[in-house]
Design a protein around this motif. Structure first.
Motif, PDB file in Angstrom:
ATOM      1  N   GLY A  94      36.812  35.947  81.111  1.00  0.00           N
ATOM      2  CA  GLY A  94      37.030  37.280  80.561  1.00  0.00           C
ATOM      3  C   GLY A  94      35.997  38.289  81.019  1.00  0.00           C
ATOM      4  N   ALA A  95      34.987  37.836  81.783  1.00  0.00           N
ATOM      5  CA  ALA A  95      34.008  38.766  82.353  1.00  0.00           C
ATOM      6  C   ALA A  95      34.694  39.615  83.416  1.00  0.00           C
ATOM      7  N   PRO A  96      34.336  40.887  83.533  1.00  0.00           N
ATOM      8  CA  PRO A  96      34.964  41.757  84.532  1.00  0.00           C
ATOM      9  C   PRO A  96      34.705  41.293  85.966  1.00  0.00           C
ATOM     10  N   VAL A  97      35.791  41.242  86.744  1.00  0.00           N
ATOM     11  CA  VAL A  97      35.759  40.859  88.154  1.00  0.00           C
ATOM     12  C   VAL A  97      36.065  42.110  88.966  1.00  0.00           C
ATOM     13  N   LEU A  98      35.168  42.466  89.870  1.00  0.00           N
ATOM     14  CA  LEU A  98      35.287  43.675  90.679  1.00  0.00           C
ATOM     15  C   LEU A  98      36.282  43.482  91.816  1.00  0.00           C
ATOM     16  N   ALA A  99      37.260  44.380  91.886  1.00  0.00           N
ATOM     17  CA  ALA A  99      38.238  44.338  92.976  1.00  0.00           C
ATOM     18  C   ALA A  99      37.531  44.568  94.310  1.00  0.00           C
ATOM     19  N   ASP A 100      37.937  43.836  95.311  1.00  0.00           N
ATOM     20  CA  ASP A 100      37.458  44.002  96.686  1.00  0.00           C
ATOM     21  C   ASP A 100      35.980  43.705  96.901  1.00  0.00           C
ATOM     22  N   CYS A 101      35.321  43.029  95.958  1.00  0.00           N
ATOM     23  CA  CYS A 101      33.955  42.591  96.256  1.00  0.00           C
ATOM     24  C   CYS A 101      34.060  41.412  97.227  1.00  0.00           C
ATOM     25  N   ALA A 102      32.969  41.088  97.889  1.00  0.00           N
ATOM     26  CA  ALA A 102      33.001  40.012  98.881  1.00  0.00           C
ATOM     27  C   ALA A 102      33.442  38.695  98.258  1.00  0.00           C
ATOM     28  N   VAL A 103      32.848  38.374  97.110  1.00  0.00           N
ATOM     29  CA  VAL A 103      33.217  37.177  96.365  1.00  0.00           C
ATOM     30  C   VAL A 103      32.784  37.377  94.914  1.00  0.00           C
ATOM     31  N   ALA A 104      33.550  36.836  93.998  1.00  0.00           N
ATOM     32  CA  ALA A 104      33.215  36.905  92.576  1.00  0.00           C
ATOM     33  C   ALA A 104      33.151  35.489  92.029  1.00  0.00           C
ATOM     34  N   PHE A 105      32.037  35.183  91.360  1.00  0.00           N
ATOM     35  CA  PHE A 105      31.830  33.881  90.733  1.00  0.00           C
ATOM     36  C   PHE A 105      31.905  34.075  89.227  1.00  0.00           C
ATOM     37  N   ASP A 106      32.939  33.574  88.605  1.00  0.00           N
ATOM     38  CA  ASP A 106      33.128  33.665  87.158  1.00  0.00           C
ATOM     39  C   ASP A 106      32.412  32.480  86.528  1.00  0.00           C
ATOM     40  N   CYS A 107      31.466  32.740  85.604  1.00  0.00           N
ATOM     41  CA  CYS A 107      30.552  31.687  85.156  1.00  0.00           C
ATOM     42  C   CYS A 107      30.348  31.630  83.647  1.00  0.00           C
ATOM     43  N   GLN A 108      30.075  30.437  83.172  1.00  0.00           N
ATOM     44  CA  GLN A 108      29.536  30.190  81.844  1.00  0.00           C
ATOM     45  C   GLN A 108      28.032  29.978  82.013  1.00  0.00           C
ATOM     46  N   ILE A 109      27.226  30.543  81.121  1.00  0.00           N
ATOM     47  CA  ILE A 109      25.786  30.319  81.180  1.00  0.00           C
ATOM     48  C   ILE A 109      25.500  28.940  80.585  1.00  0.00           C
ATOM     49  N   ALA A 110      24.971  28.035  81.424  1.00  0.00           N
ATOM     50  CA  ALA A 110      24.755  26.650  81.014  1.00  0.00           C
ATOM     51  C   ALA A 110      23.349  26.410  80.467  1.00  0.00           C
ATOM     52  N   ASP A 111      22.381  27.193  80.944  1.00  0.00           N
ATOM     53  CA  ASP A 111      20.998  26.993  80.510  1.00  0.00           C
ATOM     54  C   ASP A 111      20.221  28.270  80.802  1.00  0.00           C
ATOM     55  N   VAL A 112      19.102  28.448  80.102  1.00  0.00           N
ATOM     56  CA  VAL A 112      18.254  29.630  80.279  1.00  0.00           C
ATOM     57  C   VAL A 112      16.800  29.189  80.267  1.00  0.00           C
ATOM     58  N   ALA A 113      16.010  29.707  81.205  1.00  0.00           N
ATOM     59  CA  ALA A 113      14.563  29.490  81.239  1.00  0.00           C
ATOM     60  C   ALA A 113      13.888  30.856  81.182  1.00  0.00           C
TER      61      ALA A 113
END
Length: 151
Positions: A94-113
């Motif tokens: 559900g995160a916004p994906v930009l049209a015509d960008c080189a590549v879009a990686f749709d992600c869940q945040i798995a960990d934070v440091a």
């Protein structure tokens, strides 16, 4: 750090904690299996609460033609104006994906440091959208440049 060239991305999120987006060059791949990226984010960023609350992001790697959008998302422009300047869709998170960008990686945040003023977000890729664009935007020496890829 100005001599450390990097791809330019717009990191986006949307969900119960709100819609937000910011320009980032501190993004890189971590591992292939499971596919994971890291994104460094200043905790003082206006987008921080939304990203931390939603626990999902899309890493939209910009094409060379999207430099004006990078500047817009890197400034003090209100969120609604930022998103109104481009065409967006969604994939899995559900995160916004930009049209015509080189590549879009749709992600869940798995960990934070936490490191100093920043959080390092480890983002597990759950979906991918690639365009035919072969000219990417990079930031090096405090300036934008374009680089053509081989494929």
């Amino acid at each position: 750090m100005a001599r450390f060239g990097a791809a330019v991305s717009i990191i986006t999120t949307d969900g119960p904690a709100g819609r937000a987006g910011f320009t980032a060059s501190a993004v890189c791949s971590v591992i292939d299996d499971p596919p994971t990226l890291l994104v460094c984010m200043n905790r003082a960023s206006s987008a921080y609460a939304s990203v931390a609350g939603n626990k999902l992001v899309c890493v939209n790697v910009l094409s060379a033609q999207q430099e004006p959008l990078s500047r817009l998302f890197g400034g003090k422009v209100p969120v609604a104006e930022r998103f109104a300047a481009a065409v967006w869709s969604t994939l899995v998170t559900g995160a916004p994906v930009l049209a015509d960008c080189a590549v879009a990686f749709d992600c869940q945040i798995a960990d934070v440091a936490t490191v100093g003023t920043h959080d390092v977000l480890f983002c597990r890729v759950v979906a991918l959208q690639k365009s035919a664009e072969t000219e990417n935007l990079i930031y090096l020496g405090r300036a934008y440049h374009s680089v053509r890829t081989g494929s």
